[in-house]
Design an enzyme around this catalytic site. Structure first.
Site, mmCIF file in Angstrom:
data_model
loop_
_atom_site.group_PDB
_atom_site.id
_atom_site.type_symbol
_atom_site.label_atom_id
_atom_site.label_comp_id
_atom_site.label_asym_id
_atom_site.label_seq_id
_atom_site.Cartn_x
_atom_site.Cartn_y
_atom_site.Cartn_z
ATOM 1 N N HIS A 140 0.834 -1.213 0.000
ATOM 2 C CA HIS A 140 0.000 0.000 0.000
ATOM 3 C C HIS A 140 0.860 1.252 0.000
ATOM 4 C CE1 HIS A 140 -2.071 -3.323 2.069
ATOM 5 N NE2 HIS A 140 -3.070 -2.980 1.295
HETATM 6 S S1 FES Z 1 1.853 -0.719 3.243
HETATM 7 FE FE1 FES Z 1 0.229 -2.081 3.636
HETATM 8 S S2 FES Z 1 1.251 -3.850 4.367
HETATM 9 FE FE2 FES Z 1 2.861 -2.462 3.972
#
Ligand code: FES
Length: 175
Positions: A140
Site C-alpha cells: 500500500h
Molecule cells: S503498506 Fe500495507 S502492508 Fe505495507
C-alpha cells in the site's frame, strides 16, 4: 403471592445455572490457554546466532527468527548520517536513531510492515528502497527510512527492533 415466590425462585435458579456455566467455561479455558503458552525450553531455543562477518557495507541479509524475517543491514556512512539528522517533528512515530541501534553501522529490524504485515523491499541491492533510502512496502506504499522509521504511507509505526546483542564483532544473537 405464591406466583411471585415461584418467579423469584425460578430467577434464582436461572442465575445460578448461568453463573455455574460461566465458571465451568472459565475453568476449561484456563488450562487450554496455559497449554498454548510456549514452554520455557522452547522460548530459550527462540534465539538465532548470525555471522555478520561477510556482510559488506550497504548490504543487507534476511534471517528467520521465531518464524519472522529479520533484516540486518550494514549501513553506509551516508545512510547513518541521514538517519541521525532527521528532524523528529517530521516523523509519524518519533524515535531517535541512537535508540534503534547498538552500533551505528548495524541496523537490525523485524522485516514486517506495520500496516498489514507485508515484507517490505529493500534488502537486495536491486530492490526499490523507497523515497527515504530504507525500505519500501509496495502493498500500500509505505516508505521507511535508513533507521526503519515510517516516513510516508499508511503504516502507523516504525519497523520493530527485535531484542538482540553482539556476542562479538562478527556475531549477533537475536532473541
Ligand atoms: S503498506 Fe500495507 S502492508 Fe505495507
Amino acid at each position: 403471592m405464591a406466583e411471585v415466590k415461584n418467579n423469584k425462585r425460578r430467577s434464582f435458579l436461572q442465575l445460578s445455572t448461568i453463573s455455574l456455566g460461566a465458571v465451568g467455561t472459565a475453568a476449561f479455558i484456563w488450562p487450554f490457554l496455559k497449554s498454548m503458552n510456549p514452554a520455557e525450553d522452547t522460548l530459550a531455543l527462540g534465539s538465532t546466532e548470525v555471522n555478520i562477518a561477510d556482510i559488506e557495507e550497504g548490504q543487507g541479509i534476511t534471517v528467520k527468527w521465531r518464524g519472522k524475517p529479520v533484516f540486518i543491514r550494514k549501513r553506509t556512512q551516508q545512510e547513518i548520517s541521514e538517519a541521525k539528522t532527521v528532524n523528529l517533528e517530521d516523523l509519524k512515530d518519533p524515535a531517535i536513531d541512537d535508540d534503534r541501534v547498538k552500533k551505528d553501522e548495524w541496523l537490525v529490524l523485524v522485516g514486517i510492515c506495520t500496516h498489514l504485515g507485508c515484507v517490505p523491499l529493500g534488502q537486495k541491492i536491486t530492490d526499490m528502497k523507497g523515497e527515504y533510502n530504507g525500505w519500501y512496502c509496495p502493498c500500500h506504499g509505505s516508505h521507511y527510512d535508513s533507521s526503519g522509521r515510517i516516513r510516508k504511507g499508511p503504516a502507523p509505526t516504525n519497523l520493530a527492533v527485535p531484542p538482540y546483542s553482539f556476542i562479538n564483532d562478527t556475531t549477533i544473537k537475536i532473541g
